[in-house]
Design an enzyme around this catalytic site. Structure first.
Site, PDB file in Angstrom:
ATOM      1  N   TYR A 154       1.027  -1.573   0.184  1.00  0.00           N
ATOM      2  CA  TYR A 154       0.161  -0.028  -0.010  1.00  0.00           C
ATOM      3  C   TYR A 154       0.829   1.729   0.143  1.00  0.00           C
ATOM      4  O   TYR A 154       1.466   1.212   0.929  1.00  0.00           O
ATOM      5  CB  TYR A 154      -1.311   0.027   1.392  1.00  0.00           C
ATOM      6  CG  TYR A 154      -2.332  -1.089   0.856  1.00  0.00           C
ATOM      7  CD1 TYR A 154      -2.890  -0.833   0.692  1.00  0.00           C
ATOM      8  CD2 TYR A 154      -1.398  -2.350   1.874  1.00  0.00           C
ATOM      9  CE1 TYR A 154      -4.203  -1.864   0.162  1.00  0.00           C
ATOM     10  CE2 TYR A 154      -2.094  -3.642   1.255  1.00  0.00           C
ATOM     11  CZ  TYR A 154      -3.979  -3.357   0.769  1.00  0.00           C
ATOM     12  OH  TYR A 154      -4.639  -4.231   0.849  1.00  0.00           O
ATOM     13  N   SER A 155       0.676   2.387  -0.370  1.00  0.00           N
ATOM     14  CA  SER A 155       1.391   3.691  -0.641  1.00  0.00           C
ATOM     15  C   SER A 155       0.657   4.004   0.236  1.00  0.00           C
ATOM     16  O   SER A 155      -0.004   4.457   0.893  1.00  0.00           O
ATOM     17  CB  SER A 155       0.979   4.064  -2.158  1.00  0.00           C
ATOM     18  OG  SER A 155       0.801   3.476  -3.266  1.00  0.00           O
ATOM     19  N   CYS A 333      -0.030   7.177 -10.475  1.00  0.00           N
ATOM     20  CA  CYS A 333      -0.083   6.499  -9.507  1.00  0.00           C
ATOM     21  C   CYS A 333      -1.821   6.440  -9.284  1.00  0.00           C
ATOM     22  O   CYS A 333      -2.861   6.958  -9.516  1.00  0.00           O
ATOM     23  CB  CYS A 333      -0.474   7.047  -8.382  1.00  0.00           C
ATOM     24  SG  CYS A 333      -0.142   5.696  -6.941  1.00  0.00           S
ATOM     25  N   GLU A 373       3.507   4.393 -11.204  1.00  0.00           N
ATOM     26  CA  GLU A 373       2.877   3.519  -9.597  1.00  0.00           C
ATOM     27  C   GLU A 373       1.700   3.075 -10.570  1.00  0.00           C
ATOM     28  O   GLU A 373       0.688   3.816  -9.200  1.00  0.00           O
ATOM     29  CB  GLU A 373       3.564   4.279  -8.317  1.00  0.00           C
ATOM     30  CG  GLU A 373       3.547   2.740  -7.426  1.00  0.00           C
ATOM     31  CD  GLU A 373       3.985   2.466  -6.028  1.00  0.00           C
ATOM     32  OE1 GLU A 373       5.922   2.492  -6.403  1.00  0.00           O
ATOM     33  OE2 GLU A 373       4.340   3.470  -5.505  1.00  0.00           O
ATOM     34  N   TYR A 375      -1.990  -0.114 -10.075  1.00  0.00           N
ATOM     35  CA  TYR A 375      -2.523  -1.843  -9.683  1.00  0.00           C
ATOM     36  C   TYR A 375      -3.060  -2.377  -9.985  1.00  0.00           C
ATOM     37  O   TYR A 375      -3.881  -1.555 -10.792  1.00  0.00           O
ATOM     38  CB  TYR A 375      -1.854  -1.349  -8.161  1.00  0.00           C
ATOM     39  CG  TYR A 375      -2.095  -0.136  -7.216  1.00  0.00           C
ATOM     40  CD1 TYR A 375      -3.738  -0.599  -6.857  1.00  0.00           C
ATOM     41  CD2 TYR A 375      -1.472   0.567  -6.830  1.00  0.00           C
ATOM     42  CE1 TYR A 375      -3.990   0.709  -6.568  1.00  0.00           C
ATOM     43  CE2 TYR A 375      -1.919   1.969  -6.412  1.00  0.00           C
ATOM     44  CZ  TYR A 375      -3.212   1.832  -6.349  1.00  0.00           C
ATOM     45  OH  TYR A 375      -3.296   2.790  -5.335  1.00  0.00           O
TER      46      TYR A 375
HETATM   47  P1  FAD Z   1      -7.066 -10.242  -3.072  1.00  0.00           P
HETATM   48  O1  FAD Z   1      -7.907 -10.751  -2.084  1.00  0.00           O
HETATM   49  O2  FAD Z   1      -6.006 -10.142  -3.213  1.00  0.00           O
HETATM   50  O3  FAD Z   1      -8.323  -9.795  -4.350  1.00  0.00           O
HETATM   51  C1  FAD Z   1      -6.812  -9.621  -5.564  1.00  0.00           C
HETATM   52  C2  FAD Z   1      -7.634 -10.755  -7.153  1.00  0.00           C
HETATM   53  O4  FAD Z   1      -8.886 -10.871  -7.194  1.00  0.00           O
HETATM   54  C3  FAD Z   1      -6.726 -10.402  -8.224  1.00  0.00           C
HETATM   55  O5  FAD Z   1      -5.616 -10.421  -7.655  1.00  0.00           O
HETATM   56  C4  FAD Z   1      -7.654 -11.339  -8.726  1.00  0.00           C
HETATM   57  O6  FAD Z   1      -7.092 -12.511  -9.584  1.00  0.00           O
HETATM   58  C5  FAD Z   1      -9.005 -11.539  -7.811  1.00  0.00           C
HETATM   59  N1  FAD Z   1      -9.712  -9.593  -9.152  1.00  0.00           N
HETATM   60  C6  FAD Z   1      -9.566  -8.448  -8.460  1.00  0.00           C
HETATM   61  N2  FAD Z   1     -10.774  -7.811  -9.292  1.00  0.00           N
HETATM   62  C7  FAD Z   1     -11.404  -8.941 -10.105  1.00  0.00           C
HETATM   63  C8  FAD Z   1     -12.990  -8.574 -11.071  1.00  0.00           C
HETATM   64  N3  FAD Z   1     -13.832  -7.669 -10.849  1.00  0.00           N
HETATM   65  N4  FAD Z   1     -13.019 -10.196 -11.581  1.00  0.00           N
HETATM   66  C9  FAD Z   1     -12.539 -11.203 -11.096  1.00  0.00           C
HETATM   67  N5  FAD Z   1     -11.503 -11.385 -10.071  1.00  0.00           N
HETATM   68  C10 FAD Z   1     -11.034 -10.175  -9.350  1.00  0.00           C
HETATM   69  N6  FAD Z   1      -5.015  -0.264  -2.594  1.00  0.00           N
HETATM   70  C11 FAD Z   1      -4.884   0.125  -1.873  1.00  0.00           C
HETATM   71  O7  FAD Z   1      -6.010   0.339  -1.775  1.00  0.00           O
HETATM   72  N7  FAD Z   1      -4.533   2.261  -1.873  1.00  0.00           N
HETATM   73  C12 FAD Z   1      -2.515   1.856  -2.691  1.00  0.00           C
HETATM   74  O8  FAD Z   1      -2.137   3.171  -1.651  1.00  0.00           O
HETATM   75  C13 FAD Z   1      -2.337   1.325  -3.087  1.00  0.00           C
HETATM   76  N8  FAD Z   1      -1.093   0.809  -3.241  1.00  0.00           N
HETATM   77  C14 FAD Z   1      -0.166   0.026  -3.587  1.00  0.00           C
HETATM   78  C15 FAD Z   1       0.876   0.311  -4.340  1.00  0.00           C
HETATM   79  C16 FAD Z   1       1.230  -0.808  -4.356  1.00  0.00           C
HETATM   80  C17 FAD Z   1       2.850  -0.469  -5.318  1.00  0.00           C
HETATM   81  C18 FAD Z   1       0.639  -2.517  -4.862  1.00  0.00           C
HETATM   82  C19 FAD Z   1       1.815  -3.169  -6.184  1.00  0.00           C
HETATM   83  C20 FAD Z   1      -0.598  -1.900  -5.294  1.00  0.00           C
HETATM   84  C21 FAD Z   1      -1.378  -1.333  -3.930  1.00  0.00           C
HETATM   85  N9  FAD Z   1      -2.520  -1.114  -3.522  1.00  0.00           N
HETATM   86  C22 FAD Z   1      -3.039  -0.334  -2.817  1.00  0.00           C
HETATM   87  C23 FAD Z   1      -3.506  -2.980  -4.061  1.00  0.00           C
HETATM   88  C24 FAD Z   1      -3.351  -3.597  -3.196  1.00  0.00           C
HETATM   89  O9  FAD Z   1      -2.085  -3.886  -2.813  1.00  0.00           O
HETATM   90  C25 FAD Z   1      -3.984  -4.589  -2.590  1.00  0.00           C
HETATM   91  O10 FAD Z   1      -3.188  -5.708  -4.483  1.00  0.00           O
HETATM   92  C26 FAD Z   1      -5.579  -4.357  -2.737  1.00  0.00           C
HETATM   93  O11 FAD Z   1      -5.445  -4.015  -1.884  1.00  0.00           O
HETATM   94  C27 FAD Z   1      -6.172  -5.857  -3.218  1.00  0.00           C
HETATM   95  O12 FAD Z   1      -5.682  -7.327  -2.062  1.00  0.00           O
HETATM   96  P2  FAD Z   1      -6.824  -8.177  -1.555  1.00  0.00           P
HETATM   97  O13 FAD Z   1      -6.124  -8.734  -0.677  1.00  0.00           O
HETATM   98  O14 FAD Z   1      -7.777  -6.718  -0.781  1.00  0.00           O
HETATM   99  O15 FAD Z   1      -7.271  -8.715  -2.548  1.00  0.00           O
END
Ligand code: FAD
Ligand code: A2P
Length: 375
Positions: A154-155, A333, A373, A375
């Site tokens: 997370y940023s 971003c 950046e 994602y």
């Molecule tokens: P997960 O449970 O990991 O689910 C994600 C997975 O669900 C995906 O990989 C995909 O397989 C599936 N999926 C997603 N959408 C769909 C769809 N529409 N249909 C079908 N399948 C789908 N997030 C923020 O909120 N704020 C930030 O500031 C932020 N900064 C980031 C900075 C960087 C450098 C990076 C790489 C990511 C950042 N993110 C940010 C994103 C964050 O890291 C997570 O990826 C995001 O919160 C989702 O994680 P999760 O565990 O909730 O979802």
């Protein structure tokens, strides 16, 4: 009279002397030549963007370790070598305590986006960071295979001094991931965990990581920011560093350039940190410009949803006048999906100025002025 044999023998006897003299000249010259190359390496100018970083708060001698993995033996200093990275890794994360967790959205907004702050003061070594970096969060619980969940990045949305300016906290801006699959609503693991945590809860934190989104150190740099949704997180930190009065007192960084934020949100009620941004606008009309693209309330010229790339096109001339100034940095971003749209808009905008974006972009990247950046 010398005989011919004596002359030859005498000549041969001088050979070792000649070799020794020749060897001496050669080694002396080589040493000087090597010294010259070495010096020219050392004198190689360093990247302009480095700001000498000190831990915001020193907790102990250990807390002064800013980048444990850094190689100190190299003669040439690495780019941004002073920026802290990986102070905490997944095997030994820091357990931060949640200080606050509140919604950033207004009545009628779509989804869930929260501002979450963690207390770092008990970290040892101290978990310090700079604006533009990210941290890792390891959600509690296990995945479907019974293994601990992997970390998500997370940023960081706060400056190194934290929201309370005491240098002991880090804040995030998190959207809960939600999507429909086979008629069922799926909640993202980590984003749901973060949006649900309560003050006092302990959360496993890793990092900090990332050197892509660092601010330049020049006070007269121009900063163009293109953000969608939670992509505002690093921009919020930059803007606080530039315009928040108490933060400015702390950081002694007297920003004199132009900051221009392009912000994409689906509805007005989804705009993030709006009150702060309006205050910065009121206080700094000559240094801050704020352009919104509210996709579900505004239309682009083709009658479609208004995206930030449409706003970029509208401002092509002014924007490219800024980009032509080598003091201008561009930060992108948020949604990965916006990248092709931004590229297309920049291509058209550049064309209007007689420039070729596909040539210009790599040049900006190489010069450390194009920061992405997504994602
Ligand atoms: P997960 O449970 O990991 O689910 C994600 C997975 O669900 C995906 O990989 C995909 O397989 C599936 N999926 C997603 N959408 C769909 C769809 N529409 N249909 C079908 N399948 C789908 N997030 C923020 O909120 N704020 C930030 O500031 C932020 N900064 C980031 C900075 C960087 C450098 C990076 C790489 C990511 C950042 N993110 C940010 C994103 C964050 O890291 C997570 O990826 C995001 O919160 C989702 O994680 P999760 O565990 O909730 O979802
Ligand atoms: P929309 O969802 O109306 O299509 P949030 O993360 O709060 O949903 O905000 C993301 C913003 O970025 C929304 O306004 C969203 O519009 C917009 N958006 C979605 N896809 C793109 C894209 N490809 N390029 C630029 N903006 C986009």
């Amino acid at each position: 009279m010398y005989s011919q044999a004596k002359v030859i023998a005498g000549g041969l006897a001088h050979i070792p002397v000649v070799i020794a003299v020749f060897y001496f000249i050669l080694t002396t010259f080589n040493k000087r030549a090597l010294k010259f190359v070495g010096e020219s390496k050392i004198k190689k100018p360093e990247s302009k963007a480095v700001e000498p970083k000190k831990p915001a708060v020193s907790k102990s001698e250990n807390s002064k370790i800013e980048a444990p993995k850094m190689e100190t033996s190299k003669v040439v200093k690495k780019k941004h070598a002073d920026v802290p990275v990986n102070i905490y890794r997944p095997k030994t994360p820091f357990e931060g305590t949640v200080i606050e967790n509140y919604s950033l959205l207004k009545e009628g907004a779509i989804g869930r986006v929260n501002h979450i702050t963690f207390d770092l003061k008990d970290s040892d070594p101290f978990l310090n960071y700079v604006e533009g970096q990210s941290i890792g969060i390891m959600p509690a619980g296990e995945d479907a295979n019974g293994k601990p969940h992997k970390l998500r990045l997370y940023s960081i949305a706060s400056t190194r001094h934290g929201d309370d300016f005491n240098g002991n906290t880090v804040s995030l801006c998190v959207r809960q991931l939600q999507y429909e699959k086979d008629g069922e609503t799926i909640n993202g693991v980590c984003s749901t965990y973060l949006c649900d945590i309560k003050p006092g809860d302990k959360v496993k934190i890793t990092g900090p990581v990332g050197k892509e989104m660092l601010l330049p150190e020049e006070e007269d740099a121009n900063i163009v920011m293109l953000a969608t949704g939670t992509g505002i997180a690093p921009m919020r930190a930059y803007l606080r560093r530039m315009f928040e009065p108490t933060e400015k007192e702390k950081n002694k960084w007297n920003f004199k350039g132009k900051a221009w934020l392009f912000m994409g949100a689906p509805k007005s009620s989804n705009l993030l940190y709006e009150e702060d941004l309006q205050r910065y606008l009121g206080d700094n009309p000559d240094n801050f410009k704020y352009t919104k693209a509210i996709s579900r309330e505004q239309q682009n010229t083709k009658g479609g949803r208004m995206y930030i790339q449409d706003r970029v096109l509208e401002s092509a001339n002014e924007l490219f006048n800024m980009i032509e100034d080598e003091k201008t940095h561009i930060y992108l971003c948020g949604l990965k999906g916006m990248e092709p749209g931004i590229d297309e808009a920049m291509t058209k905008a550049a064309e209007e100025k007689g420039l070729n974006w596909s040539e210009l972009r790599p040049q900006l990247k190489k010069a450390g002025r194009w920061h992405v950046e997504t994602y």
